[in-house]
Enzyme design. Structure first.
Site, PDB file in Angstrom:
ATOM      1  CG  PHE A   1      -3.061   0.233   0.712  1.00 29.29           C
ATOM      2  CD1 PHE A   1      -2.700  -0.881   0.383  1.00 29.29           C
ATOM      3  CD2 PHE A   1      -2.878   1.348   0.687  1.00 29.29           C
ATOM      4  CE1 PHE A   1      -4.257  -1.202   0.345  1.00 29.29           C
ATOM      5  CE2 PHE A   1      -4.041   1.659   0.473  1.00 29.29           C
ATOM      6  CZ  PHE A   1      -5.110   0.535  -0.077  1.00 29.29           C
TER       7      PHE A   1
ATOM      8  CD  GLN B   1      -5.296  10.608   2.186  1.00 29.09           C
ATOM      9  OE1 GLN B   1      -5.616  10.043   2.820  1.00 29.09           O
ATOM     10  NE2 GLN B   1      -4.327  11.498   2.473  1.00 29.09           N
TER      11      GLN B   1
ATOM     12  CG  HIS C   1      -7.723   7.588  -2.375  1.00 32.93           C
ATOM     13  ND1 HIS C   1      -7.529   7.687  -4.087  1.00 32.93           N
ATOM     14  CD2 HIS C   1      -7.648   7.659  -1.887  1.00 32.93           C
ATOM     15  CE1 HIS C   1      -7.577   6.725  -3.352  1.00 32.93           C
ATOM     16  NE2 HIS C   1      -7.570   6.075  -2.514  1.00 32.93           N
TER      17      HIS C   1
ATOM     18  CG  LEU D   1     -11.369   5.320  -2.916  1.00 30.23           C
ATOM     19  CD1 LEU D   1     -10.360   5.827  -2.883  1.00 30.23           C
ATOM     20  CD2 LEU D   1     -11.962   5.280  -1.226  1.00 30.23           C
TER      21      LEU D   1
ATOM     22  CD  GLU E   1      -2.660   4.358  -1.585  1.00 28.28           C
ATOM     23  OE1 GLU E   1      -3.290   5.237  -1.239  1.00 28.28           O
ATOM     24  OE2 GLU E   1      -1.672   4.152  -0.481  1.00 28.28           O
TER      25      GLU E   1
ATOM     26  NE  ARG F   1      -4.782   6.853   0.206  1.00 26.26           N
ATOM     27  CZ  ARG F   1      -5.541   6.486   0.836  1.00 26.26           C
ATOM     28  NH1 ARG F   1      -5.890   7.273   2.025  1.00 26.26           N
ATOM     29  NH2 ARG F   1      -5.999   5.397   1.230  1.00 26.26           N
TER      30      ARG F   1
ATOM     31  CG  HIS G   1      -9.959   9.704   0.256  1.00 29.64           C
ATOM     32  ND1 HIS G   1     -11.342   8.991   0.166  1.00 29.64           N
ATOM     33  CD2 HIS G   1      -8.994   8.902   1.299  1.00 29.64           C
ATOM     34  CE1 HIS G   1     -10.778   7.942   0.957  1.00 29.64           C
ATOM     35  NE2 HIS G   1      -9.721   7.690   1.937  1.00 29.64           N
TER      36      HIS G   1
ATOM     37  NE  ARG H   1      -6.580   8.506   6.728  1.00 25.77           N
ATOM     38  CZ  ARG H   1      -6.486   7.531   5.703  1.00 25.77           C
ATOM     39  NH1 ARG H   1      -6.401   6.143   5.360  1.00 25.77           N
ATOM     40  NH2 ARG H   1      -7.908   7.575   4.597  1.00 25.77           N
TER      41      ARG H   1
END
Lengths: 573, 249
Positions: free
Chosen positions: A115, A235, A237, A247, A250, A281, A347, A388
């Site tokens: 990730f 954030q 995304h 979404l 990821e 991100r 996001h 994050r």
């Protein structure tokens, strides 16, 4: 009506549920939620939950902690990241014990995948740290915890919206809430209120967030004089479905997906040579926006491609079935054969209500506000710093939801019942009456669209003093126009027209807090990227922003970052 | 120019004595990539702010927005108008309590169902924070996950002939849940205990086998397989019950 419970938790997503499970049995706890609990937005989390189990390859909690700190561009409070990383394996094993159907390795352990931003050996290469149940990890976790809440018989009040917090002599005495089904305004008298209300992506036009994510749970304490922390860090995304913002996990890149620009180039190789498409991100979203701004979007337009064609149909069906299905439905595209148009989508909010590691909400002088707690996206610990990492959010919810529940249990004996002030519901009733009685003005939906467009255009991935000043003046003029907001529906039952109007007050207030915080931070760090101050500046800005509103005046001040193990270094991947 | 769509939408407020159930017509020009969810929001914003329907995530994961779309239960958020004729008739899901217009109370129904089937892993093992996970074959984990994908939208219940006649019938969603826990080695319930829950007319033996449930599941959960499996297992269980009554130990 007046309802009485020792503990009232606002929000029945993962943080609220996890805390409730910890408290239930010992004291009288109730959850209130804007929606029916299993519709909560935690369920939309797809990719996974991070924990250094080392099931696929060597891993360590220190690497996880380091990645969290570096991912947050060193704004992360490091003692918080340490708690997260060390408690993560326990949290995941506990979920497994409760029945979450995690995917497995060939030898039957919990499977893990790569990730963004999660690395081995302090940044050397990507590491498989994300535990997952296909691409629906949040939903299966939430259902599992909700069924546990049913097992324990925890009282839930669904479709109730918080309107005010009630304080008596500086201690929480309860809250005021609006019942969607009847239009009635109720008072909840309690010794503890815990806020677990999630984010407020609806401040932006393009967002992965659901419709309920309008931020009252953050705005109401702010309106009551409690500061908010690090609000400028929003954030985006990288992979939202083009035009919709829905979404695409990821995990698609964790499983090997690649981003391509208009000429088919794998452009992340230029921005993050070591971990490429698995950069954090904020970096990937900036790279996408840069490609688009420099004319390398697809056909010169404002999107790029996510390429999953080389993963093969079987992997897509097994590991990414939900996102494959909605790409087919919404775009009419088969990801096994065609490229998916994507663009960054709002996001997650790194900022929120300042808290310590046990969920106590902190006031303007860092003092604990007696009886008030928060966890999850609405809170700011500050765990995620300026950005994050993926899979750290589900982890945050169960680790700090639990800690908050435990702390509430420890504190209750010292939190006596406070007498309710007279007519605590009056201010809320007044606000509703004024909106209902107003004859001429503008509709909330119209003002909200203007706000969302302004924020998306002027205060998103890239920022500049000029655009931020413009955004602020537009927000303030919208706030003025909000004073004359009107509704057409004056009914009592499920009046979404009225709710739109009530929610807009929160969206406006939070948009202002984001923009003022962003305007003041004259550097670029994590998700906050200023064209006019493109470098990170630790000397002046290695500190948390606090913004507080008292008597209509906004005050910005700062507090230091907690550094333990990792000294700030340049952030490259 | 897009097509001109005609929506026939059910309107009724059960709390208002003056309200009478009726269909109301709305017209809307079709836009690119329009979903029913987008269409309903536009109708509410532009034509009638009192229109009631449920929605949350608009990405097919929260399960809020199920309704009858030209007679068929489905999620509004993942139904594109492009795949529908110009005239679209929308009704609330049957079986569930009507809240108003297209909005129904699935929450109360599902909580009661989950409590009835005790939709959680039953184990007397106490969680040991020091111990690693219990091992499980990936294939089994994937099979459990496959059934865990239910989003509690209520489509299968609405499409069920039996549930429409007998509101106390548990429906495919409950059988799917039971099958999920029977499959899970972490759940220590015995065949007898499951039989207590579903081995009756309200449960698996009440199923008429019409399989409307499987046809409409927006998540394509293999409900038919679970019905078959449960019937066989519970059938055996009932034979065993019969024997133990006839031949007391």
């Amino acid at each position: 009506m007046v309802f009485k419970h020792d503990v009232v938790i606002v929000g029945a997503g993962l943080a609220g549920l996890r805390a409730a499970l910890e408290v239930a049995g010992n004291v009288d706890v109730a959850l209130i939620s804007k929606v029916y609990p299993t519709r909560s937005h935690s369920g939309a989390a797809q990719g996974g939950i991070a924990a250094a189990l080392g099931n696929e390859e060597p891993d360590s909690w220190e690497w996880h902690m380091y990645d969290t700190v570096k991912g947050g561009d060193y704004l992360t409070d490091q003692h918080v990241a340490e708690i997260l990383a060390t408690d993560a394996p326990r949290a995941v094993y506990e979920l497994e014990h409760l029945g979450v159907p995690f995917n497995r390795t060939p030898d039957g352990k919990i499977a893990q995948r790569a990730f963004g931003g999660h690395t081995r050996d302090f940044g050397k290469a990507p590491v498989k740290r994300a535990c997952y149940a296909a691409d629906r990890t949040g939903r299966v976790m939430m259902d599992t915890l909700y069924f546990q809440a049913e097992r324990k018989g925890i009282k839930v009040y669904p479709e109730l919206q918080m309107l005010d917090l009630i304080f008596k002599d500086g201690q929480v005495a309860g809250l005021v809430a609006y019942e969607l089904a009847t239009g009635d305004v109720h008072v909840f008298h309690s010794r503890v209120v815990m806020l677990a209300t999630g984010g407020y992506g609806k401040v932006y036009k393009t967002t992965s967030n659901a419709f309920a994510n309008t931020g009252e749970g953050v705005y109401i304490p702010y309106r009551a004089g409690i500061p908010l922390e690090d609000m400028e860090f929003v954030q985006f995304h990288p992979t939202g479905i083009y035009g919709m913002g829905v979404l695409l996990s990821e995990a698609a890149r964790g499983e090997g997906g690649i981003l391509r620009n208009g000429s088919g180039e794998r452009f992340m190789e230029r921005y993050a040579p070591t971990i490429k498409d698995l950069a954090p991100r904020d970096m990937v979203s900036r790279a996408i926006r840069t490609e688009i701004l420099e004319g390398r979007g697809i056909g010169g337009k404002d999107y790029v491609h996510l390429d999953l064609t080389h993963l093969g149909e079987q992997k897509l069906a097994e590991r990414l079935s939900d996102i494959t299905s909605f790409v087919k439905i919404y775009l009419g595209i088969d990801p096994a054969k065609e490229l998916i148009p994507i663009q960054p989508t709002c996001h997650y909010m790194m900022g929120g209500i300042p808290c310590n590691v046990d969920g106590h909400v902190l006031g303007g002088s860092q003092e604990v506000v007696p009886g008030l707690y928060a966890a999850g996206e609405c809170s700011c610990l500050s765990l995620h710093g300026a950005n994050r990492l993926g899979c750290n959010s589900l982890l945050d919810l169960v680790v700090f939801g639990r800690r908050t529940g435990l702390q509430i249990g420890r504190d209750l004996a010292g939190l006596p019942w406070q007498e309710l002030p007279r007519n605590p519901e009056r201010p809320a009733l007044e606000r509703i009456r004024k909106i209902k009685e107003r004859k001429a003005g503008e509709k909330a939906a119209h003002l909200r669209s203007r706000l969302q467009e302004t924020m998306t255009l002027r205060c998103s991935v890239f920022r500049h003093e000029e655009t931020l000043v413009q955004a602020l003046s537009e927000i303030r003029s919208l706030e003025e126009r909000y004073g004359k907001v009107v509704i057409d529906n004056r009914g009592a039952r499920f009046n979404t027209d009225l709710l739109d109007a009530l929610e807009l007050e929160a969206l406006l207030g939070l948009a202002e807090a984001i923009t003022v915080s962003a305007l003041n931070r004259k550097e670029s760090r994590g998700a906050h990227s200023r064209d006019d101050y493109p470098e990170r500046n630790d000397e002046e800005w290695l500190k948390h922003t606090l913004i507080q509103k008292t008597d209509g005046e906004v005050r910005v001040f700062y507090k230091p970052v907690h550094i333990t193990r990792f000294q700030p270094k340049p952030r490259t991947y | 120019m897009g097509r001109s769509l005609k929506f026939n939408i059910f309107r009724y407020n059960p709390e208002d004595p003056a309200s009478v159930p009726h269909m109301e017509t709305f017209h809307l020009e079709e836009t690119d990539a329009m979903t029913l969810f987008i269409a309903l929001n536009r109708i509410r914003e532009e034509q009638d702010p009192s229109l009631q329907f449920d929605f949350m995530c608009r990405a097919g994961i929260c399960g809020s927005c199920a309704m009858l779309i030209n007679g068929r239960p489905d999620l509004a958020c993942h139904t594109k108008t492009k795949g529908l004729p110009e005239e679209i008739t929308l009704l609330p899901l049957p079986v569930f309590k009507l809240i108003g217009d297209l909005s129904v109370d699935t929450g109360t129904w599902f909580r009661a169902m989950n409590e009835k089937v005790q939709s959680w892993v039953h184990t007397d093992k106490v969680f040991d924070p020091q111990a690693p996970e219990e091992r499980m074959e990936n294939q089994l984990a994937e099979e459990i996950y496959e059934l865990e994908r239910c989003v509690e939208c209520g489509c299968c219940v609405a499409a069920c002939g039996k549930a429409n006649m007998r509101p106390e019938f548990m429906g495919a969603v409950a059988f799917n849940r039971i099958a999920r826990f029977m499959m899970d080695p972490r759940d220590q319930r015995t065949g007898d205990q499951y039989f207590e829950v579903v081995g009756n007319e309200e449960g698996i033996f009440g199923c008429l086998g019409l399989l409307g449930c499987e046809d409409v599941c927006p998540k394509d959960i293999p409900l038919q397989d679970q019905l078959g499996l449960l019937r066989r297992k519970m059938g055996w269980q009932s034979v065993r019950h019969l024997f133990s009554k006839l031949l007391p130990e």
